[in-house]
Design an enzyme around this catalytic site. Structure first.
Site, PDB file in Angstrom:
ATOM      1  N   HIS A  25       0.903  -1.131  -0.104  1.00  0.00           N
ATOM      2  CA  HIS A  25       0.061   0.127  -0.103  1.00  0.00           C
ATOM      3  C   HIS A  25       1.175   1.319  -0.039  1.00  0.00           C
ATOM      4  CE1 HIS A  25       0.789  -0.476   4.306  1.00  0.00           C
ATOM      5  NE2 HIS A  25       0.194   0.562   4.499  1.00  0.00           N
ATOM      6  N   HIS A  65       1.219   3.876   2.061  1.00  0.00           N
ATOM      7  CA  HIS A  65       2.083   4.652   3.188  1.00  0.00           C
ATOM      8  C   HIS A  65       3.537   4.932   2.868  1.00  0.00           C
ATOM      9  CE1 HIS A  65      -1.947   4.046   5.496  1.00  0.00           C
ATOM     10  NE2 HIS A  65      -1.811   5.142   4.802  1.00  0.00           N
ATOM     11  N   ASP A 117       6.107   4.712   4.897  1.00  0.00           N
ATOM     12  CA  ASP A 117       7.038   3.761   5.653  1.00  0.00           C
ATOM     13  C   ASP A 117       6.800   2.451   4.831  1.00  0.00           C
ATOM     14  OD1 ASP A 117       4.208   3.461   6.585  1.00  0.00           O
ATOM     15  OD2 ASP A 117       4.954   2.297   8.313  1.00  0.00           O
ATOM     16  N   HIS A 118       6.181   2.408   3.963  1.00  0.00           N
ATOM     17  CA  HIS A 118       6.194   1.097   2.992  1.00  0.00           C
ATOM     18  C   HIS A 118       6.751   1.541   1.584  1.00  0.00           C
ATOM     19  CE1 HIS A 118       3.599  -1.432   5.901  1.00  0.00           C
ATOM     20  NE2 HIS A 118       3.470   0.003   6.302  1.00  0.00           N
ATOM     21  N   HIS A 132      -7.319  -0.618   5.649  1.00  0.00           N
ATOM     22  CA  HIS A 132      -6.222   0.371   6.304  1.00  0.00           C
ATOM     23  C   HIS A 132      -6.275   1.406   5.180  1.00  0.00           C
ATOM     24  CE1 HIS A 132      -2.721   1.492   8.169  1.00  0.00           C
ATOM     25  NE2 HIS A 132      -1.957   1.357   7.030  1.00  0.00           N
ATOM     26  N   ASP A 134      -0.086  -3.728   6.365  1.00  0.00           N
ATOM     27  CA  ASP A 134      -0.808  -3.202   7.574  1.00  0.00           C
ATOM     28  C   ASP A 134      -1.990  -3.596   7.700  1.00  0.00           C
ATOM     29  OD1 ASP A 134       1.709  -1.979   8.303  1.00  0.00           O
ATOM     30  OD2 ASP A 134       0.959   0.096   7.793  1.00  0.00           O
ATOM     31  N   HIS A 166       4.840  -4.491  11.067  1.00  0.00           N
ATOM     32  CA  HIS A 166       5.119  -3.798  12.236  1.00  0.00           C
ATOM     33  C   HIS A 166       5.609  -4.651  13.437  1.00  0.00           C
ATOM     34  CE1 HIS A 166       4.801   0.590  10.929  1.00  0.00           C
ATOM     35  NE2 HIS A 166       3.795  -0.090  10.145  1.00  0.00           N
TER      36      HIS A 166
HETATM   37 ZN   LIG Z   1      -0.086   1.915   6.544  1.00  0.00          ZN
END
Ligand SMILES: [Zn+2]
Length: 259
Positions: A58, A60, A62-63, A114, A133, A171
């Site tokens: 996805h 985001h 941090d990905h 998410h 996530d 995570h």
């Molecule tokens: Zn995320």
């Protein structure tokens, strides 16, 4: 570290609590959700392996934050969700697609909730699920773009995979998730045992993931919204919600946000 057939699967820690999943077969490597390029570049130079593919779940930061730099440095092919805007994606995927990575088939699932275009990758021959996530060890992602009904449906699809499927989430949230799960189901003995096991792992800095789908079914409250004790607890938290699985899920998710 997990060896499944010819493939080694290892976490590369990033930021505070992210895991970038590194898959290798001794010649080539693949990275899942590289939020940061630096630790991946470091691993590539350490091992001398060639990065052939990047899998993204996805959009985001941090990905995906490391995707462009890794593509520039290695020319790796990027697979990502068709419904989200992600840099450098060469193959846009949605549910029902099947790709080949390191000689193994990976099935793509749509798992909105998410984010609205979130996808997951499942490799049947490796019994491995890369779910970003969406599903966490003893928890699930926050509903940033989707509805409770969408997320519940996404989680149900993942929960239906074989019990020995390893869950490679993105995570290290497990201990906090277990504390919440125990507030929901204080008498769940599998959950109590999982807390002891995971506390012992974290005491030595060891990742608590991957877990398995079987463990998640037994202890993850978000996969247990049809269990009477969970429904009753949701009913106490928000009267009226215990009557349906979706409302039970929505109650747990909202409660977890302020827990
Ligand atoms: Zn995320």
């Amino acid at each position: 570290m997990t060896a499944a057939s010819d493939i080694l699967i290892e976490p590369i820690p990033a930021f505070n609590d992210n895991y970038l999943w590194w898959l290798s077969n001794g010649r080539s490597a693949v990275i899942v959700d590289p939020g940061d390029a630096a630790p991946v570049a470091h691993r590539l130079s350490q091992t001398g392996l060639q990065l052939t593919a990047i899998l993204v779940t996805h959009h985001h930061g941090d990905h995906v934050g490391g995707v462009e730099a890794l593509v520039r440095a290695t020319g790796a092919h990027v697979f990502g969700p068709a419904a989200e805007s992600i840099p450098c994606v060469g193959t846009r995927l949605s549910g029902g697609d099947r790709i080949e990575v390191l000689g193994h088939a990976f099935d793509v699932f749509d798992v909105p909730g998410h984010t609205s275009g979130h996808i997951a990758y499942y490799a049947p021959s490796l019994r491995a699920l890369f779910c970003g996530d969406t599903l966490f060890a003893c928890g699930c992602g926050r509903l940033f773009e989707g509805t409770a009904a969408q997320m519940l449906d996404s989680l149900a699809r993942l929960a239906a995979l074989p019990a020995d499927t390893r869950v490679y989430c993105a995570h290290e949230y497990t201990l906090a998730n277990i504390r919440f799960a125990l507030a929901v189901e204080p008498h769940n003995t599998d959950l109590q045992a999982r807390q002891r096991g995971c506390e012992a792992l974290r005491a030595t800095g060891t990742p608590t993931v991957p877990s398995t789908i079987g463990e998640e079914r037994a202890t993850n409250p978000f996969l247990r919204c049809d269990v009477l004790a969970v429904r009753e607890r949701a009913e106490r938290e928000r009267p009226g919600s215990g009557a349906s699985t979706i409302e039970t899920f929505a109650t747990l998710r909202a409660w977890k946000n302020r827990f």
